[in-house]
Design an enzyme around this catalytic site. Structure first.
Site, PDB file in Angstrom:
ATOM      1  N   LYS A  22     -52.211 -51.646   5.236  1.00 15.29           N
ATOM      2  CA  LYS A  22     -53.059 -52.388   4.385  1.00 15.29           C
ATOM      3  C   LYS A  22     -52.865 -52.826   2.858  1.00 15.29           C
ATOM      4  CE  LYS A  22     -56.045 -50.241   1.732  1.00 15.29           C
ATOM      5  NZ  LYS A  22     -56.461 -50.466   0.569  1.00 15.29           N
ATOM      6  N   ASN A  23     -51.429 -51.857   2.638  1.00 14.92           N
ATOM      7  CA  ASN A  23     -51.409 -52.303   1.015  1.00 14.92           C
ATOM      8  C   ASN A  23     -50.220 -52.810   1.482  1.00 14.92           C
ATOM      9  OD1 ASN A  23     -53.761 -51.062  -0.106  1.00 14.92           O
ATOM     10  ND2 ASN A  23     -52.659 -49.163   0.002  1.00 14.92           N
ATOM     11  N   ARG A  92     -60.214 -54.533  -4.417  1.00 10.16           N
ATOM     12  CA  ARG A  92     -58.937 -54.494  -5.417  1.00 10.16           C
ATOM     13  C   ARG A  92     -57.840 -55.281  -5.193  1.00 10.16           C
ATOM     14  NH1 ARG A  92     -58.366 -52.387 -10.025  1.00 10.16           N
ATOM     15  NH2 ARG A  92     -56.282 -52.107 -10.399  1.00 10.16           N
ATOM     16  N   CYS A 116     -61.488 -49.459  -4.560  1.00  7.21           N
ATOM     17  CA  CYS A 116     -62.577 -48.551  -5.048  1.00  7.21           C
ATOM     18  C   CYS A 116     -62.863 -48.035  -6.159  1.00  7.21           C
ATOM     19  CB  CYS A 116     -62.072 -47.550  -4.045  1.00  7.21           C
ATOM     20  SG  CYS A 116     -61.524 -47.032  -1.976  1.00  7.21           S
ATOM     21  N   ARG A 121     -60.559 -47.964 -13.405  1.00  7.83           N
ATOM     22  CA  ARG A 121     -58.696 -49.332 -12.714  1.00  7.83           C
ATOM     23  C   ARG A 121     -58.603 -50.409 -13.361  1.00  7.83           C
ATOM     24  NH1 ARG A 121     -59.405 -48.890  -6.684  1.00  7.83           N
ATOM     25  NH2 ARG A 121     -56.923 -49.837  -6.320  1.00  7.83           N
ATOM     26  N   PRO A 122     -58.687 -50.931 -14.867  1.00  3.30           N
ATOM     27  CA  PRO A 122     -57.761 -51.713 -15.716  1.00  3.30           C
ATOM     28  C   PRO A 122     -57.146 -52.284 -14.740  1.00  3.30           C
ATOM     29  CG  PRO A 122     -56.673 -49.866 -16.652  1.00  3.30           C
ATOM     30  CD  PRO A 122     -58.309 -49.383 -14.978  1.00  3.30           C
ATOM     31  N   ILE A 123     -56.731 -53.885 -15.301  1.00  5.04           N
ATOM     32  CA  ILE A 123     -55.616 -54.364 -15.293  1.00  5.04           C
ATOM     33  C   ILE A 123     -54.982 -54.867 -16.866  1.00  5.04           C
ATOM     34  CG2 ILE A 123     -56.631 -55.697 -12.349  1.00  5.04           C
ATOM     35  CD1 ILE A 123     -57.259 -58.129 -14.552  1.00  5.04           C
ATOM     36  N   ASP A 124     -55.240 -53.735 -17.473  1.00  9.60           N
ATOM     37  CA  ASP A 124     -54.599 -54.625 -18.829  1.00  9.60           C
ATOM     38  C   ASP A 124     -52.706 -54.566 -18.484  1.00  9.60           C
ATOM     39  OD1 ASP A 124     -54.548 -51.361 -17.674  1.00  9.60           O
ATOM     40  OD2 ASP A 124     -52.940 -51.809 -19.796  1.00  9.60           O
ATOM     41  N   ASP A 304     -53.179 -41.874  -2.182  1.00  9.55           N
ATOM     42  CA  ASP A 304     -53.870 -42.261  -0.550  1.00  9.55           C
ATOM     43  C   ASP A 304     -54.151 -41.291   0.151  1.00  9.55           C
ATOM     44  OD1 ASP A 304     -52.997 -45.756  -1.413  1.00  9.55           O
ATOM     45  OD2 ASP A 304     -54.175 -44.558  -2.461  1.00  9.55           O
ATOM     46  N   ILE A 326     -52.908 -39.556 -10.549  1.00 13.90           N
ATOM     47  CA  ILE A 326     -52.871 -40.984 -10.512  1.00 13.90           C
ATOM     48  C   ILE A 326     -54.262 -41.705 -11.188  1.00 13.90           C
ATOM     49  CG2 ILE A 326     -52.639 -43.626  -8.804  1.00 13.90           C
ATOM     50  CD1 ILE A 326     -50.128 -41.503  -9.602  1.00 13.90           C
ATOM     51  N   ARG A 396     -62.550 -50.470   5.313  1.00 15.13           N
ATOM     52  CA  ARG A 396     -61.294 -51.377   4.936  1.00 15.13           C
ATOM     53  C   ARG A 396     -59.952 -50.982   4.895  1.00 15.13           C
ATOM     54  NH1 ARG A 396     -62.179 -50.121  -0.713  1.00 15.13           N
ATOM     55  NH2 ARG A 396     -60.291 -51.976  -0.798  1.00 15.13           N
TER      56      ARG A 396
HETATM   57  C1  EPZ Z   1     -52.197 -49.782  -5.118  1.00 14.68           C
HETATM   58  O1  EPZ Z   1     -53.183 -49.942  -5.994  1.00 14.68           O
HETATM   59  C2  EPZ Z   1     -52.853 -49.195  -4.124  1.00 14.68           C
HETATM   60  N1  EPZ Z   1     -54.176 -50.802  -3.793  1.00 14.68           N
HETATM   61  C3  EPZ Z   1     -53.470 -47.766  -3.100  1.00 14.68           C
HETATM   62  O2  EPZ Z   1     -54.343 -47.892  -2.757  1.00 14.68           O
HETATM   63  C4  EPZ Z   1     -52.880 -46.936  -4.837  1.00 14.68           C
HETATM   64  O3  EPZ Z   1     -53.516 -46.016  -4.265  1.00 14.68           O
HETATM   65  C5  EPZ Z   1     -52.437 -47.410  -6.019  1.00 14.68           C
HETATM   66  O4  EPZ Z   1     -51.599 -48.698  -5.424  1.00 14.68           O
HETATM   67  C6  EPZ Z   1     -51.300 -46.545  -6.031  1.00 14.68           C
HETATM   68  O5  EPZ Z   1     -50.063 -46.366  -4.868  1.00 14.68           O
HETATM   69  C7  EPZ Z   1     -53.669 -51.936  -3.019  1.00 14.68           C
HETATM   70  O6  EPZ Z   1     -52.722 -52.192  -2.911  1.00 14.68           O
HETATM   71  C8  EPZ Z   1     -54.500 -52.396  -2.744  1.00 14.68           C
HETATM   72  P1  EPZ Z   1     -51.778 -49.075  -9.627  1.00 14.68           P
HETATM   73  P2  EPZ Z   1     -53.359 -50.106  -7.681  1.00 14.68           P
HETATM   74  O7  EPZ Z   1     -51.896 -50.387  -9.769  1.00 14.68           O
HETATM   75  O8  EPZ Z   1     -52.531 -51.327  -7.504  1.00 14.68           O
HETATM   76  C9  EPZ Z   1     -53.520 -47.515 -13.551  1.00 14.68           C
HETATM   77  C10 EPZ Z   1     -55.765 -47.623  -1.146  1.00 14.68           C
HETATM   78  O9  EPZ Z   1     -56.651 -46.262  -0.954  1.00 14.68           O
HETATM   79  N2  EPZ Z   1     -53.527 -49.091 -14.051  1.00 14.68           N
HETATM   80  O10 EPZ Z   1     -50.714 -48.297  -9.208  1.00 14.68           O
HETATM   81  O11 EPZ Z   1     -54.602 -50.352  -8.378  1.00 14.68           O
HETATM   82  C11 EPZ Z   1     -55.026 -47.441 -13.492  1.00 14.68           C
HETATM   83  O12 EPZ Z   1     -56.438 -47.242 -13.443  1.00 14.68           O
HETATM   84  C12 EPZ Z   1     -56.454 -47.710  -2.606  1.00 14.68           C
HETATM   85  O13 EPZ Z   1     -55.556 -47.638  -0.291  1.00 14.68           O
HETATM   86  C13 EPZ Z   1     -53.287 -49.151 -15.126  1.00 14.68           C
HETATM   87  O14 EPZ Z   1     -53.778 -48.893 -16.023  1.00 14.68           O
HETATM   88  O15 EPZ Z   1     -52.375 -48.432  -8.097  1.00 14.68           O
HETATM   89  C14 EPZ Z   1     -53.825 -45.965 -12.024  1.00 14.68           C
HETATM   90  O16 EPZ Z   1     -55.023 -45.288 -12.868  1.00 14.68           O
HETATM   91  C15 EPZ Z   1     -56.058 -46.546  -3.106  1.00 14.68           C
HETATM   92  N3  EPZ Z   1     -53.792 -50.191 -15.763  1.00 14.68           N
HETATM   93  C16 EPZ Z   1     -52.635 -46.126 -11.913  1.00 14.68           C
HETATM   94  O17 EPZ Z   1     -52.253 -47.468 -13.109  1.00 14.68           O
HETATM   95  C17 EPZ Z   1     -53.112 -51.628 -15.024  1.00 14.68           C
HETATM   96  O18 EPZ Z   1     -53.261 -52.698 -15.487  1.00 14.68           O
HETATM   97  C18 EPZ Z   1     -52.650 -46.840 -10.528  1.00 14.68           C
HETATM   98  O19 EPZ Z   1     -52.267 -47.875 -10.336  1.00 14.68           O
HETATM   99  C19 EPZ Z   1     -52.884 -51.014 -13.115  1.00 14.68           C
HETATM  100  C20 EPZ Z   1     -53.506 -50.043 -13.126  1.00 14.68           C
END
Ligand code: EPZ
Length: 417
Positions: A22-23, A92, A116, A121-124, A304, A326, A396
């Site tokens: 999926k990811n 997401r 989810c 989950r910010p995107i900063d 995950d 995480i 999903r």
């Molecule tokens: C991806 O999420 C996956 N989703 C998640 O899978 C997975 O758990 C995660 O990576 C970690 O492996 C998809 O690929 C669609 P991150 P993502 O950016 O990209 C913080 C599932 O169950 N962060 O590595 O959102 C964030 O809040 C899903 O399949 C910031 O602070 O993960 C989190 O605490 C759930 N600012 C941590 O980093 C940002 O700009 C990890 O986020 C981005 C992230």
């Protein structure tokens, strides 16, 4: 909404075929927009997240032929349009259209992504990456307008090895002028799958899968063909089920190299597995040892699988410590497991499991995709009937989960409520 009903204690025997990740798929699909031509994505999982992304491609005038597990995507005539709130809120991964549209058209207008409820989950980090490449980010309530006269290569340092930010910056950098280096990049295997797709399109990316990724921008990208890698999280979930109630359960189509840390943790618990190139074969482990699990970035124990593995901890003999590092709100499964009779103490993202505990069926609620998978896992081993409400979360990310489990002996069904 849908709910799943499970009659517990049915042994799982036979073969479960793992689908595409999926990811990976949710990033490969938006990536197709970067190419002014036709791409083919094979081994695409049949999950609801895929459907939501195809709706967005449709909005952007991208021609898609959905041949079940293969997508033929012609982005030659793609048009840059506002991605509406109801579309971008469906998942997401809609945020990958930020990097893809910015990379192709140097502008994107879209709403904040969904996904989810496992934290803020910010995107900063994504936005900082775009700005480092020369883009201007404007935000009006929950709508983002990101544009750049020109995207120029830059040195980008990620405060956290974010999967999403790494991929989104890749999308914006492949068509930028000059060189980009992403430092402290995420190392998940899905990123290598995406970089391979982009390189086949004509991009110049080196170091995907390591913490330093180097990109040399090119002028144009052409369509390419890519296979989605096997879903290591789906595979890990079924392997955990096998360790709990399997009898010669064959989890097929796996890449065990993507699950080394997880398989090692199961071995630490006493689980015996036959591991070959594409399969993991196992039986129920009658004497599970208590262990400690701490979820961290790849290649560590994946967040995950933190929720599904918690069910194993409820069956292990002794005291197991669990910590989620995480996401800040990923313990929705715990109160549900407690309701089934599990002895767990928890505070914020830390839990202590006292096992083993015989679980009994109950009426539960899935709070997110992977907590839902954990509740299905618990329902399979519980005495009596388990009902899981809000089961749409599960669909999903787990293609045909009812069929896959029924075909190996589970008594499980899904209904609309
Ligand atoms: C991806 O999420 C996956 N989703 C998640 O899978 C997975 O758990 C995660 O990576 C970690 O492996 C998809 O690929 C669609 P991150 P993502 O950016 O990209 C913080 C599932 O169950 N962060 O590595 O959102 C964030 O809040 C899903 O399949 C910031 O602070 O993960 C989190 O605490 C759930 N600012 C941590 O980093 C940002 O700009 C990890 O986020 C981005 C992230």
């Amino acid at each position: 909404m849908k709910r799943i009903i499970i009659e517990g204690n049915k042994t799982l025997s036979g073969t479960i075929k793992i689908g595409g990740a999926k990811n990976s798929a949710v990033a490969l699909i938006p990536a197709a927009i970067l190419a002014e031509g036709t791409s083919v994505i094979k081994n695409v999982p049949n999950i609801s997240d895929k459907d939501a992304l195809l709706e967005i491609l449709n909005l952007l005038n991208v021609q898609v032929t959905d041949e079940k597990n293969a997508l033929i995507i012609n982005a030659k005539e793609a048009q840059n349009k506002l991605i509406t709130e109801n579309l971008s809120n469906k998942l997401r991964a809609s945020y990958y259209f930020m990097g893809a549209l910015l990379g192709r058209f140097k502008k994107v207008e879209m709403y904040f992504p969904g996904g989810c409820n496992i934290g803020s989950r910010p995107i900063d980090l994504h936005l900082k990456g775009f700005e480092a490449l020369g883009a201007k980010v404007k935000r009006k309530k929950s709508k983002y307008i990101i544009e750049a006269k020109e995207l120029k290569g830059a040195d980008i340092y990620l405060d956290f090895a974010s999967v999403g930010a790494t991929i989104n910056i890749l999308f914006a950098a492949v068509l930028a002028t000059g060189k980009t280096v992403i430092h402290n990049a995420a190392r998940e295997v899905e990123i290598e799958n995406i970089a391979k797709f982009l390189n086949k399109m004509g991009a110049k990316i080196k170091g995907a899968g390591t913490e330093t990724i180097k990109i040399t921008g090119v002028k144009k990208l052409n369509g390419a063909t890519i296979n989605v890698i096997p879903d290591r999280i789906e595979a890990g979930t079924y392997i955990i089920m096998g360790a709990l109630i399997g009898k010669n359960l064959i989890v097929d189509g796996v890449n065990p190299n993507h699950l080394k840390v997880v398989l090692n943790k199961l071995k630490e618990m006493g689980v015996k597995m036959k591991i070959n190139r594409h399969q993991v074969i196992l039986n129920k482990c009658d004497k599970l040892k208590a262990v400690n699990v701490r979820t961290v970035v790849y290649p560590g124990f994946p967040t995950d699988l933190g929720q599904p593995v918690s069910v194993l901890l409820t069956q292990a003999e002794g005291v197991s410590q669990f910590e989620e590092t995480i996401f800040e709100n990923r313990m929705g499964h715990v109160p549900n497991l407690q309701k089934m009779g599990a002895k767990i103490e928890y505070e914020r993202q830390h839990a202590i499991f006292y096992g083993p505990n015989k679980l009994h069926g109950a009426e539960l609620t899935a709070t997110d995709l992977r907590s839902g998978a954990a509740l299905v896992t618990a329902g399979l081993i519980a005495d009596g009937t388990t009902i899981i409400n809000d089961a749409d979360h599960i669909l999903r990310g787990y293609e045909r989960i009812i069929t896959k489990l029924s075909d190996v002996g589970a008594k499980i069904e899904i209904e609309e409520v």
